[in-house]
Design a protein around this motif. Structure first.
Motif, PDB file in Angstrom:
ATOM      1  N   LEU A   1      -7.301  -2.107  -2.788  1.00 23.75           N
ATOM      2  CA  LEU A   1      -8.449  -1.664  -3.576  1.00 23.75           C
ATOM      3  C   LEU A   1      -9.730  -1.997  -2.834  1.00 23.75           C
ATOM      4  CD1 LEU A   1      -7.425  -2.993  -7.119  1.00 23.75           C
ATOM      5  CD2 LEU A   1      -7.042  -0.705  -6.176  1.00 23.75           C
ATOM      6  N   ALA A   2     -10.713  -1.110  -2.942  1.00 23.73           N
ATOM      7  CA  ALA A   2     -12.003  -1.336  -2.292  1.00 23.73           C
ATOM      8  C   ALA A   2     -13.114  -0.757  -3.158  1.00 23.73           C
ATOM      9  CB  ALA A   2     -12.026  -0.701  -0.902  1.00 23.73           C
ATOM     10  N   GLY A   3     -14.312  -1.300  -3.015  1.00 23.34           N
ATOM     11  CA  GLY A   3     -15.460  -0.777  -3.741  1.00 23.34           C
ATOM     12  C   GLY A   3     -15.381  -1.057  -5.228  1.00 23.34           C
ATOM     13  N   ASP A   4     -15.900  -0.118  -6.035  1.00 17.93           N
ATOM     14  CA  ASP A   4     -15.932  -0.311  -7.484  1.00 17.93           C
ATOM     15  C   ASP A   4     -14.544  -0.435  -8.091  1.00 17.93           C
ATOM     16  OD1 ASP A   4     -18.643  -0.202  -7.323  1.00 17.93           O
ATOM     17  OD2 ASP A   4     -18.877   1.757  -8.277  1.00 17.93           O
ATOM     18  N   ALA A   5     -13.521   0.027  -7.416  1.00 20.45           N
ATOM     19  CA  ALA A   5     -12.161  -0.166  -7.910  1.00 20.45           C
ATOM     20  C   ALA A   5     -11.782  -1.636  -7.909  1.00 20.45           C
ATOM     21  CB  ALA A   5     -11.169   0.629  -7.055  1.00 20.45           C
ATOM     22  N   ALA A   6     -12.492  -2.434  -7.106  1.00 20.21           N
ATOM     23  CA  ALA A   6     -12.194  -3.865  -6.976  1.00 20.21           C
ATOM     24  C   ALA A   6     -13.243  -4.754  -7.615  1.00 20.21           C
ATOM     25  CB  ALA A   6     -12.040  -4.235  -5.500  1.00 20.21           C
ATOM     26  N   HIS A   7     -14.471  -4.253  -7.770  1.00 17.84           N
ATOM     27  CA  HIS A   7     -15.539  -5.074  -8.355  1.00 17.84           C
ATOM     28  C   HIS A   7     -16.613  -4.169  -8.931  1.00 17.84           C
ATOM     29  CE1 HIS A   7     -17.362  -4.152  -4.424  1.00 17.84           C
ATOM     30  NE2 HIS A   7     -16.265  -4.647  -3.891  1.00 17.84           N
ATOM     31  N   VAL A   8     -17.118  -4.530 -10.106  1.00 24.36           N
ATOM     32  CA  VAL A   8     -18.127  -3.737 -10.807  1.00 24.36           C
ATOM     33  C   VAL A   8     -19.361  -4.607 -11.004  1.00 24.36           C
ATOM     34  CG1 VAL A   8     -18.674  -2.449 -12.890  1.00 24.36           C
ATOM     35  CG2 VAL A   8     -16.345  -2.434 -11.997  1.00 24.36           C
ATOM     36  N   HIS A   9     -20.522  -4.111 -10.577  1.00 24.57           N
ATOM     37  CA  HIS A   9     -21.764  -4.874 -10.593  1.00 24.57           C
ATOM     38  C   HIS A   9     -22.781  -4.282 -11.554  1.00 24.57           C
ATOM     39  CE1 HIS A   9     -20.960  -6.824  -6.541  1.00 24.57           C
ATOM     40  NE2 HIS A   9     -20.072  -5.849  -6.576  1.00 24.57           N
ATOM     41  N   SER A  10     -23.695  -5.103 -12.028  1.00 26.21           N
ATOM     42  CA  SER A  10     -24.934  -4.589 -12.586  1.00 26.21           C
ATOM     43  C   SER A  10     -25.691  -3.911 -11.446  1.00 26.21           C
ATOM     44  CB  SER A  10     -25.784  -5.740 -13.138  1.00 26.21           C
ATOM     45  OG  SER A  10     -27.147  -5.362 -13.222  1.00 26.21           O
TER      46      SER A  10
ATOM     47  N   ALA B   1       2.481  20.687  -5.941  1.00 26.71           N
ATOM     48  CA  ALA B   1       3.909  20.424  -5.848  1.00 26.71           C
ATOM     49  C   ALA B   1       4.188  19.348  -4.810  1.00 26.71           C
ATOM     50  CB  ALA B   1       4.646  21.713  -5.481  1.00 26.71           C
ATOM     51  N   GLY B   2       5.242  18.597  -5.040  1.00 25.84           N
ATOM     52  CA  GLY B   2       5.659  17.596  -4.081  1.00 25.84           C
ATOM     53  C   GLY B   2       4.756  16.384  -4.066  1.00 25.84           C
ATOM     54  N   THR B   3       4.961  15.557  -3.062  1.00 23.80           N
ATOM     55  CA  THR B   3       4.198  14.321  -2.927  1.00 23.80           C
ATOM     56  C   THR B   3       3.600  14.240  -1.527  1.00 23.80           C
ATOM     57  OG1 THR B   3       6.128  13.077  -2.168  1.00 23.80           O
ATOM     58  CG2 THR B   3       5.704  13.086  -4.540  1.00 23.80           C
ATOM     59  N   VAL B   4       2.630  13.367  -1.407  1.00 23.45           N
ATOM     60  CA  VAL B   4       2.075  13.024  -0.098  1.00 23.45           C
ATOM     61  C   VAL B   4       2.601  11.654   0.276  1.00 23.45           C
ATOM     62  CG1 VAL B   4      -0.021  12.471   1.174  1.00 23.45           C
ATOM     63  CG2 VAL B   4       0.008  14.426  -0.383  1.00 23.45           C
ATOM     64  N   ARG B   5       3.130  11.546   1.453  1.00 22.82           N
ATOM     65  CA  ARG B   5       3.670  10.281   1.944  1.00 22.82           C
ATOM     66  C   ARG B   5       2.659   9.648   2.898  1.00 22.82           C
ATOM     67  NH1 ARG B   5       7.542   6.310   0.897  1.00 22.82           N
ATOM     68  NH2 ARG B   5       8.384   5.469   2.837  1.00 22.82           N
ATOM     69  N   ALA B   6       2.289   8.407   2.621  1.00 21.05           N
ATOM     70  CA  ALA B   6       1.357   7.680   3.466  1.00 21.05           C
ATOM     71  C   ALA B   6       1.935   6.314   3.798  1.00 21.05           C
ATOM     72  CB  ALA B   6       0.013   7.514   2.763  1.00 21.05           C
ATOM     73  N   ARG B   7       1.600   5.808   4.957  1.00 24.40           N
ATOM     74  CA  ARG B   7       2.057   4.461   5.293  1.00 24.40           C
ATOM     75  C   ARG B   7       1.324   3.416   4.473  1.00 24.40           C
ATOM     76  NH1 ARG B   7       2.143   3.916  11.750  1.00 24.40           N
ATOM     77  NH2 ARG B   7       3.003   1.881  11.176  1.00 24.40           N
ATOM     78  N   TYR B   8       0.044   3.681   4.177  1.00 19.10           N
ATOM     79  CA  TYR B   8      -0.756   2.813   3.312  1.00 19.10           C
ATOM     80  C   TYR B   8      -1.654   3.684   2.450  1.00 19.10           C
ATOM     81  CZ  TYR B   8       0.716  -0.992   6.370  1.00 19.10           C
ATOM     82  OH  TYR B   8       1.474  -1.894   7.072  1.00 19.10           O
ATOM     83  N   ALA B   9      -2.099   3.131   1.337  1.00 17.99           N
ATOM     84  CA  ALA B   9      -3.041   3.836   0.468  1.00 17.99           C
ATOM     85  C   ALA B   9      -4.134   2.869   0.047  1.00 17.99           C
ATOM     86  CB  ALA B   9      -2.337   4.412  -0.757  1.00 17.99           C
ATOM     87  N   VAL B  10      -5.321   3.423  -0.158  1.00 15.96           N
ATOM     88  CA  VAL B  10      -6.470   2.616  -0.576  1.00 15.96           C
ATOM     89  C   VAL B  10      -7.120   3.279  -1.780  1.00 15.96           C
ATOM     90  CG1 VAL B  10      -8.708   1.662   0.086  1.00 15.96           C
ATOM     91  CG2 VAL B  10      -6.865   1.830   1.784  1.00 15.96           C
ATOM     92  N   GLY B  11      -7.285   2.519  -2.852  1.00 20.00           N
ATOM     93  CA  GLY B  11      -7.986   2.999  -4.031  1.00 20.00           C
ATOM     94  C   GLY B  11      -9.475   2.729  -3.885  1.00 20.00           C
ATOM     95  N   ALA B  12     -10.234   3.802  -3.644  1.00 19.51           N
ATOM     96  CA  ALA B  12     -11.693   3.713  -3.577  1.00 19.51           C
ATOM     97  C   ALA B  12     -12.271   4.643  -4.634  1.00 19.51           C
ATOM     98  CB  ALA B  12     -12.180   4.099  -2.180  1.00 19.51           C
ATOM     99  N   ASP B  13     -11.583   4.714  -5.771  1.00 16.40           N
ATOM    100  CA  ASP B  13     -11.878   5.702  -6.803  1.00 16.40           C
ATOM    101  C   ASP B  13     -12.597   5.129  -8.015  1.00 16.40           C
ATOM    102  OD1 ASP B  13      -9.557   4.274  -7.313  1.00 16.40           O
ATOM    103  OD2 ASP B  13      -8.466   5.960  -8.173  1.00 16.40           O
ATOM    104  N   GLY B  14     -13.264   3.989  -7.858  1.00 13.22           N
ATOM    105  CA  GLY B  14     -14.138   3.489  -8.905  1.00 13.22           C
ATOM    106  C   GLY B  14     -13.460   2.637  -9.952  1.00 13.22           C
ATOM    107  N   ALA B  15     -14.290   2.086 -10.836  1.00 13.26           N
ATOM    108  CA  ALA B  15     -13.807   1.135 -11.840  1.00 13.26           C
ATOM    109  C   ALA B  15     -12.826   1.764 -12.815  1.00 13.26           C
ATOM    110  CB  ALA B  15     -14.997   0.551 -12.605  1.00 13.26           C
ATOM    111  N   ARG B  16     -12.981   3.042 -13.082  1.00 12.85           N
ATOM    112  CA  ARG B  16     -12.072   3.737 -14.008  1.00 12.85           C
ATOM    113  C   ARG B  16     -11.067   4.605 -13.252  1.00 12.85           C
ATOM    114  NH1 ARG B  16     -17.173   4.007 -16.385  1.00 12.85           N
ATOM    115  NH2 ARG B  16     -17.333   2.991 -18.441  1.00 12.85           N
ATOM    116  N   GLY B  17     -10.914   4.365 -11.963  1.00  7.01           N
ATOM    117  CA  GLY B  17     -10.036   5.185 -11.149  1.00  7.01           C
ATOM    118  C   GLY B  17      -8.570   4.989 -11.449  1.00  7.01           C
ATOM    119  N   ALA B  18      -7.773   5.894 -10.911  1.00  7.30           N
ATOM    120  CA  ALA B  18      -6.345   5.909 -11.214  1.00  7.30           C
ATOM    121  C   ALA B  18      -5.559   4.848 -10.459  1.00  7.30           C
ATOM    122  CB  ALA B  18      -5.779   7.293 -10.892  1.00  7.30           C
TER     123      ALA B  18
END
Length: 504
Positions: A292-301, A157-174
């Motif tokens: 965005l950071a990690g695979d959320a930003a770049h996908v490698h062989s 329930a409800g939301t989480v409030r953050a001053r900043y957020a970072v997507g480190a959830d991979g290439a198929r992340g939300a």
């Protein structure tokens, strides 16, 4: 709409995804006093070996985070390769160029460590620092405004409030999907791949080699002993259009079909995954207060072992910048994250692709020690053009002559800045920056004797170990370093040690 029954917790940074990227970022932020939510949708950390190579520069990052010795103890070097033909071993060779440790580069060649163990060592450090991982947090919604980000998680329930957020959830992340940021790239190799962690009988294969089995269809199979474990990583390629079966029995049958081992010699399959090698880069790394950071930003062989390492270094670059902005630095500082890291990621994607296609060896370039930010807006070089160390370069390790005699990495270790005088015949007290209260704790002055890798002069070393500013040292005039700090850090330069964004 928010109600009294659905309060909105407030954190400084919400990091989505507890892989190596998210864990590294959380460690760097927590040690700066930043309030972090590290949200992981699963019930535990990733369980497979996937990215198993730790490069030299990443070991330097881990050194700063207090983890290098643990990684070295848990992992091991890459063994030589041994080709097999119809059950007969051939002549061994090395796929990865070896490198010896030196004074300036204390971590020589690549370290092998399965990704699941990397993640667990990082989590161990995060817990020691007082951080934690929030499991079962699947991101379903994200909205932002001028002052923060609201995040919604499935079943909560409800939301989480953050001053900043970072997507480190991979290439198929939300996160990237919710932001609507595209990814440009394509397939490196159309042949589907299977990778699995398998357990073999003791007499199946010696653990002294990385075993390679050429395939009649132009593919191959390989069984690599995973350092620090009893498992082997099995990898094989299939003809284009093949549907890869990851069921344990199918994996066991595939090992037997593509090597001289029998199914009975494969006693367990701990994890398996199918993939097609791709190279892709996010169109941008930032949207407002979300990055965005990690695979959320770049996908490698996986060839060349660059993906995980580039990702950890994304986090290392972003951590000090988020900490500084939270402490009062201009928000423009965050724009330098994309400026610096997107160019690096593009270069590493090119390198991974060339390694995958056999166009270059896994050599010095893959160790990532030569990466620099010379063209960054944060790099100000006022020494001569041919100086051995320029603004934007990685600051080398070593033990310069003269007292105090200590490793430079020992001086740099921690979330502080370092104001370094080299070869000027001065003591640390004589080179201290004359700045308002608080800054001497945030920027630590140090002086060393002559040291060829640096030349002679003054150097302002960033918290991530790169040179921000260089000066001649004439009269020990600190005006240039002071101006740099005031321009890029602003109020954050005057926050006392132990608060958000500073040493803790």
């Amino acid at each position: 709409m928010r109600t009294q029954d659905t309060p909105t917790p407030v954190v400084d940074v919400a990091v989505i995804g507890a892989g190596p990227t998210g864990l590294t970022l959380a460690i760097d932020l927590v040690r700066r006093g930043v309030r972090v939510l590290l949200a992981e949708r699963g019930g535990d950390l990733f369980a497979g070996s996937r990215g198993k190579g730790i490069q030299s520069r990443t070991l330097e990052v881990l050194d700063d985070l207090g983890l290098a010795s643990r990684f070295l103890a848990a992992g091991g070097p890459y063994p030589p390769n041994l080709p097999w033909h119809d059950g007969t071993p051939g002549e061994e060779f090395r796929m990865i160029d070896e490198a010896e440790a030196t004074a300036t580069e204390p971590y020589g060649g690549s370290l092998m460590l399965p990704q699941w163990r990397t993640a667990r060592l990082l989590r161990e450090r995060l817990l020691e620092l007082g951080g934690e991982v929030a499991y079962g947090h699947e991101l379903t919604g994200l909205e932002q405004d001028a002052e923060g980000v609201n995040l919604r998680f499935a079943g909560r329930a409800g939301t989480v409030r953050a001053r900043y957020a970072v997507g480190a959830d991979g290439a198929r992340g939300a996160v990237r999907r919710l932001l609507g940021i595209g990814m440009t790239g394509g397939t490196v190799d159309p042949k589907p791949m299977l990778v699995a962690d398998v357990r073999l009988t003791g007499d199946a294969l010696p653990r002294t080699h990385w075993h390679v089995f050429p395939g009649a269809d132009g593919g191959y199979a390989a069984l690599c002993p995973l350092a620090g474990t009893e498992d082997f990583q099995f990898m094989t390629a299939f003809p284009e259009g093949t549907t890869v079966d990851t069921d344990p029995e199918a994996v066991r049958a595939t090992v037997a079909a593509r090597t001289h081992l029998t199914p009975a010699q494969v006693t367990g399959v701990a994890w398996a995954s199918a993939f097609t090698a791709r190279a892709a880069l996010a169109d941008r790394f930032q949207e407002g207060r979300v990055l965005l950071a990690g695979d959320a930003a770049h996908v490698h062989s996986p060839a060349g072992g660059q993906g995980l390492n580039t990702s950890i270094q994304d986090a290392y670059n972003l951590g000090w910048k988020l900490g500084a902005v939270l402490a009062g630095a201009p928000e423009a500082l965050l724009a330098t994250y994309e400026e610096e890291r997107r160019a690096v990621a593009a270069g590493m994607l090119d390198l991974s692709t060339r390694v995958h296609r056999g166009e270059t060896r896994r050599g010095g370039e893959t160790r990532q020690l030569s990466l620099n930010y010379r063209h960054s807006t944060l790099s100000e070089h006022t020494l001569e053009a041919d100086a051995p160390l320029r603004a934007g370069d990685r600051a080398p390790d070593g033990c310069p002559s003269g007292p105090p005699s200590e490793r430079l990495f020992d001086v740099f270790r921690g979330p502080h800045w370092t104001y370094l005088a080299v070869g000027l015949g001065r003591t640390p007290d004589e080179v201290a920056l004359p700045l308002p209260s608080g800054l001497p704790e945030h920027v630590r002055a140090h002086a060393v004797g002559p040291y060829a890798p640096y030349g002679r002069g003054l150097f302002l070393i960033r918290p991530d170990g790169y040179v921000a500013w260089t000066g001649t040292g004439e009269g020990l005039d600190p005006a240039g370093a002071v101006a740099w700090l005031e321009r890029h850090l602003g109020a954050a330069a005057h926050v006392a040690e132990g608060t958000a964004g500073t040493s803790g």
